[in-house]
Design an enzyme around this catalytic site. Structure first.
Site, PDB file in Angstrom:
ATOM      1  N   HIS B  11      39.970  26.367  39.375  1.00  0.00           N
ATOM      2  CA  HIS B  11      38.522  26.306  39.578  1.00  0.00           C
ATOM      3  C   HIS B  11      37.707  25.816  38.322  1.00  0.00           C
ATOM      4  O   HIS B  11      36.679  25.146  38.756  1.00  0.00           O
ATOM      5  CB  HIS B  11      38.177  27.792  39.766  1.00  0.00           C
ATOM      6  CG  HIS B  11      36.694  27.779  40.397  1.00  0.00           C
ATOM      7  ND1 HIS B  11      35.633  27.863  39.538  1.00  0.00           N
ATOM      8  CD2 HIS B  11      36.168  28.034  41.515  1.00  0.00           C
ATOM      9  CE1 HIS B  11      34.452  27.915  40.189  1.00  0.00           C
ATOM     10  NE2 HIS B  11      34.680  28.093  41.462  1.00  0.00           N
ATOM     11  N   PHE B  72      44.525  32.570  43.041  1.00  0.00           N
ATOM     12  CA  PHE B  72      45.025  33.381  43.498  1.00  0.00           C
ATOM     13  C   PHE B  72      45.187  33.647  45.092  1.00  0.00           C
ATOM     14  O   PHE B  72      46.411  33.591  45.852  1.00  0.00           O
ATOM     15  CB  PHE B  72      44.734  34.973  42.964  1.00  0.00           C
ATOM     16  CG  PHE B  72      45.099  35.375  41.918  1.00  0.00           C
ATOM     17  CD1 PHE B  72      46.375  35.709  41.612  1.00  0.00           C
ATOM     18  CD2 PHE B  72      44.152  35.311  40.663  1.00  0.00           C
ATOM     19  CE1 PHE B  72      47.063  35.696  40.327  1.00  0.00           C
ATOM     20  CE2 PHE B  72      44.806  35.418  39.344  1.00  0.00           C
ATOM     21  CZ  PHE B  72      46.377  35.813  39.218  1.00  0.00           C
ATOM     22  N   GLY B  75      41.291  30.585  49.595  1.00  0.00           N
ATOM     23  CA  GLY B  75      39.858  30.777  50.157  1.00  0.00           C
ATOM     24  C   GLY B  75      39.431  29.394  50.441  1.00  0.00           C
ATOM     25  O   GLY B  75      40.079  28.517  50.650  1.00  0.00           O
ATOM     26  N   HIS B  77      37.793  27.291  48.371  1.00  0.00           N
ATOM     27  CA  HIS B  77      38.215  26.217  47.476  1.00  0.00           C
ATOM     28  C   HIS B  77      39.373  25.485  47.784  1.00  0.00           C
ATOM     29  O   HIS B  77      39.602  24.213  47.643  1.00  0.00           O
ATOM     30  CB  HIS B  77      38.101  26.655  46.086  1.00  0.00           C
ATOM     31  CG  HIS B  77      36.817  27.342  45.818  1.00  0.00           C
ATOM     32  ND1 HIS B  77      35.461  26.510  46.056  1.00  0.00           N
ATOM     33  CD2 HIS B  77      36.382  28.331  44.925  1.00  0.00           C
ATOM     34  CE1 HIS B  77      34.684  27.181  45.459  1.00  0.00           C
ATOM     35  NE2 HIS B  77      34.960  28.164  44.795  1.00  0.00           N
TER      36      HIS B  77
END
Lengths: 122, 122
Positions: B11, B72, B75, B77
């Protein structure tokens, strides 16, 4: 004997699908911990927040709560936001010991497992 | 013989300290992969971005690039932003095969390692 609860603390995301590995992780820990509770909490975008999660554990009889940041790196969320949230929870529940672990992604064995996963992709 | 590069895609964060486990992970993979390159790339807040990372791998002679999302959960992204970025890179380098793995945190062995870490904290 002390009852010890675990909070798996994640960032949170808009996409509900993001939460799935956190639920799986909680399931694994519940299987290993028997009657001692394991719950999720999120910094933002998902519920519950840390305060709500800790409040539930205290209501359930926990004397000790360990918060584990399910983050890869120890950035601002883990090093600044989380300690403040833990401090607020500790002030709200002075009779309970609230401890905070390091980010899971800093652990050598976790990084080894991630590395093996990466090697299986090529 | 094809040269196969790995991009560890994270990220990104404002705090440079956050990057440290990603560097450790890249080091582990470099040790395992010998001469085949392993690089980092970030969605935001840190450099390089995916396009710059892929460009470097192509310039270094890679025919195949595997992008591994070091997240993890899957989602927005991983499920929306990353496929678009990969598509742009694929369009820019049509002679190179760019593949995308699932998020590392969805892997059973990674979750098992995280669970063991959590159990060591209580």
């Amino acid at each position: 004997m002390a009852m010890h609860g675990i909070v798996l603390f994640g960032h949170g995301a808009r996409d509900v699908r993001w939460r799935e590995p956190f639920e799986r992780l909680a399931g694994k820990l519940r299987a290993a911990r028997g009657s001692e509770p394991v719950v999720l909490a999120f910094l933002e975008l998902m519920e519950p927040d840390l305060s709500t999660a800790v409040s539930g554990l205290v209501a359930g009889g926990c004397d000790v709560v360990t918060v584990v940041p399910v983050f890869f790196g120890q950035g601002g969320h883990v090093r600044k936001d989380l300690p403040l949230l833990v401090e607020q929870c500790q002030a709200a529940y002075p009779s309970v010991l609230i401890r905070c672990a390091g980010a899971v992604g800093e652990d050598e064995a976790v990084l080894d497992a991630v590395a093996l996963y990466c090697l299986r992709q090529v």
